[in-house]
Write an enzyme that holds these catalytic residues in place. Structure first.
Site, PDB file in Angstrom:
ATOM      1  N   ASN A   9       0.592  -1.064  -0.034  1.00 26.86           N
ATOM      2  CA  ASN A   9       0.310  -0.074   0.465  1.00 26.86           C
ATOM      3  C   ASN A   9       0.819   1.558   0.121  1.00 26.86           C
ATOM      4  O   ASN A   9       1.054   1.670   0.975  1.00 26.86           O
ATOM      5  CB  ASN A   9      -0.576   0.289   1.354  1.00 26.86           C
ATOM      6  CG  ASN A   9      -1.612   1.225   1.238  1.00 26.86           C
ATOM      7  OD1 ASN A   9      -1.875   2.362   0.595  1.00 26.86           O
ATOM      8  ND2 ASN A   9      -2.008   1.258   2.565  1.00 26.86           N
ATOM      9  N   LYS A  11      -0.040   4.504   0.279  1.00 27.28           N
ATOM     10  CA  LYS A  11      -0.538   5.365   0.626  1.00 27.28           C
ATOM     11  C   LYS A  11      -0.642   6.842  -0.996  1.00 27.28           C
ATOM     12  O   LYS A  11      -0.144   6.161  -1.777  1.00 27.28           O
ATOM     13  CB  LYS A  11       0.069   5.693   1.841  1.00 27.28           C
ATOM     14  CG  LYS A  11       0.078   4.867   3.001  1.00 27.28           C
ATOM     15  CD  LYS A  11       0.460   5.037   4.141  1.00 27.28           C
ATOM     16  CE  LYS A  11       0.474   3.965   4.457  1.00 27.28           C
ATOM     17  NZ  LYS A  11       0.488   4.244   6.352  1.00 27.28           N
ATOM     18  N   HIS A  95      -9.731   1.064   4.976  1.00 27.67           N
ATOM     19  CA  HIS A  95      -8.189   1.216   5.857  1.00 27.67           C
ATOM     20  C   HIS A  95      -8.647   1.848   6.930  1.00 27.67           C
ATOM     21  O   HIS A  95      -9.062   2.878   7.103  1.00 27.67           O
ATOM     22  CB  HIS A  95      -6.967   1.803   4.445  1.00 27.67           C
ATOM     23  CG  HIS A  95      -5.552   1.596   5.576  1.00 27.67           C
ATOM     24  ND1 HIS A  95      -5.170   2.307   6.680  1.00 27.67           N
ATOM     25  CD2 HIS A  95      -4.492   0.497   5.128  1.00 27.67           C
ATOM     26  CE1 HIS A  95      -4.139   2.481   6.073  1.00 27.67           C
ATOM     27  NE2 HIS A  95      -3.852   1.403   5.835  1.00 27.67           N
ATOM     28  N   GLU A  97      -6.443   4.404   7.959  1.00 24.63           N
ATOM     29  CA  GLU A  97      -6.452   5.860   7.613  1.00 24.63           C
ATOM     30  C   GLU A  97      -7.928   6.249   7.125  1.00 24.63           C
ATOM     31  O   GLU A  97      -8.442   7.535   7.554  1.00 24.63           O
ATOM     32  CB  GLU A  97      -5.237   6.216   6.706  1.00 24.63           C
ATOM     33  CG  GLU A  97      -3.463   5.892   7.439  1.00 24.63           C
ATOM     34  CD  GLU A  97      -2.825   5.362   6.732  1.00 24.63           C
ATOM     35  OE1 GLU A  97      -2.760   5.647   5.962  1.00 24.63           O
ATOM     36  OE2 GLU A  97      -1.815   4.947   6.584  1.00 24.63           O
ATOM     37  N   GLU A 167      -5.659  -5.197  10.900  1.00 22.69           N
ATOM     38  CA  GLU A 167      -3.999  -4.135  11.131  1.00 22.69           C
ATOM     39  C   GLU A 167      -4.184  -3.315  12.171  1.00 22.69           C
ATOM     40  O   GLU A 167      -5.298  -2.678  12.286  1.00 22.69           O
ATOM     41  CB  GLU A 167      -4.075  -3.207   9.743  1.00 22.69           C
ATOM     42  CG  GLU A 167      -4.010  -3.812   8.391  1.00 22.69           C
ATOM     43  CD  GLU A 167      -3.630  -2.881   7.029  1.00 22.69           C
ATOM     44  OE1 GLU A 167      -2.028  -3.346   6.776  1.00 22.69           O
ATOM     45  OE2 GLU A 167      -3.968  -2.251   6.631  1.00 22.69           O
ATOM     46  N   GLY A 173       2.382   2.110  10.250  1.00 17.91           N
ATOM     47  CA  GLY A 173       4.067   3.251  10.031  1.00 17.91           C
ATOM     48  C   GLY A 173       4.413   3.231  11.174  1.00 17.91           C
ATOM     49  O   GLY A 173       4.625   4.805  11.559  1.00 17.91           O
ATOM     50  N   SER A 212       3.748  -2.711  10.412  1.00 13.62           N
ATOM     51  CA  SER A 212       5.402  -2.385  10.273  1.00 13.62           C
ATOM     52  C   SER A 212       6.213  -3.652   9.856  1.00 13.62           C
ATOM     53  O   SER A 212       6.992  -4.524  10.994  1.00 13.62           O
ATOM     54  CB  SER A 212       5.383  -2.107  11.451  1.00 13.62           C
ATOM     55  OG  SER A 212       4.770  -0.362  11.369  1.00 13.62           O
TER      56      SER A 212
HETATM   57  C1  PEP Z   1      -0.457  -0.027   5.928  1.00 16.29           C
HETATM   58  O1  PEP Z   1      -0.052   1.136   5.370  1.00 16.29           O
HETATM   59  O2  PEP Z   1      -1.290  -0.672   5.553  1.00 16.29           O
HETATM   60  C2  PEP Z   1       0.772  -0.398   6.880  1.00 16.29           C
HETATM   61  C3  PEP Z   1       0.044  -1.184   7.802  1.00 16.29           C
HETATM   62  O3  PEP Z   1       1.571   0.371   6.927  1.00 16.29           O
HETATM   63  P1  PEP Z   1       3.315   0.268   7.699  1.00 16.29           P
HETATM   64  O4  PEP Z   1       3.834  -1.827   6.360  1.00 16.29           O
HETATM   65  O5  PEP Z   1       3.772   1.104   6.620  1.00 16.29           O
HETATM   66  O6  PEP Z   1       2.623  -0.219   8.937  1.00 16.29           O
END
Ligand code: PEP
Length: 250
Positions: A9, A11, A95, A97, A167, A173, A212
């Protein structure tokens, strides 16, 4: 046999030059045979470029969101049909966000999941708890509620052609990855929930972990029984980091 999916992803990151370099690097690094499927989710303006570079390759691509209606006065939005014009296979829905910054409710997420399925896109439904919810012991209640909103709308059959991504918001992040044990416990909870409705769909459902993920922790995470790959943010923006995740399990 399990089909591991490693999905990136991006973003709101990228430039045309970066997309070119990243995708050319991924194509070069995925020439060897592997059971691991790769997918990328670029920002909308790079979908045409992504399609032209990845067409005919083993790497899939998708949109980061969609509006549930087909067209109309929705400035700034894109529809399922528009994503299909660029041959997207997948679309992310829910997601964290989108939920936190753009106020998408469980019902909004169900609308998007339903519209994606109806169009032929394969939705990747993102679910997960905040740190506060985890500390209050509410992880299963929150994840269960997020899944129920979609199950009530689309039924268990809606998950025949869908993916779930667990997630935990506190791990996205932040560099704080859920331990393989923590992640597996929630993945098992998710799969059990589906098992009670349809054991075949539950058994085939791909449940990704996101938060992460990197080349050092991917192998341990993806080795767990109910973790079928990862949804990767930061580490999907650099060819070597993203390929390191694939190569950790390929
Ligand atoms: C994400 O954007 O869905 C995500 C898991 O980001 P990261 O791997 O940077 O934590």
């Amino acid at each position: 046999m399990r089909r591991i999916l490693v999905a990136g992803n991006w973003k709101m990151h990228g430039t045309g030059a970066m997309v070119q370099e990243l995708l050319e690097g991924l194509l070069a690094g995925t020439q060897n045979e592997s059971d691991v499927e790769m997918a990328v989710f670029p920002p909308y303006p790079y979908l045409a470029q992504t399609q032209s570079l990845l067409d005919g390759s083993s790497i899939s691509w998708g949109g980061q969101s969609l509006n549930p209606v087909s067209h109309g006065a929705h400035t700034g939005e894109v529809s399922a049909g528009m994503l299909l014009d660029f041959a997207c296979r997948y679309v992310l829905v829910g997601h964290s966000e989108r939920r936190a910054i753009y106020g998408e409710s469980d019902q909004d997420v169900a609308d998007r999941f339903e519209a994606a399925l109806a169009s032929g896109l394969e939705p990747v439904l993102c679910v997960g708890e905040t740190l506060e919810e985890r500390e209050n012991g509410e992880t299963e209640a929150v994840v269960g509620r997020q899944l129920d909103a979609v199950l009530e709308r689309c039924g268990i059959a809606g998950f025949e052609r869908a993916i779930v991504a667990y997630e935990p918001v506190w791990a996205i992040g932040t560099g704080k990855t859920a331990t393989p044990e923590q992640a597996q416990a929630v993945h098992a909870f998710i799969r059990d929930k589906f098992f009670s409705q349809d054991d075949i769909i539950a058994g085939q459902l791909r449940i990704l972990y996101g938060g992460s993920v990197n080349g050092s922790n991917a192998a341990d995470l993806f080795a767990r029984e109910d973790i079928d790959g990862g949804l990767v943010g930061g580490a999907s923006l650099k060819v070597e980091d993203f390929l390191a995740i694939r190569n950790a399990v390929a």
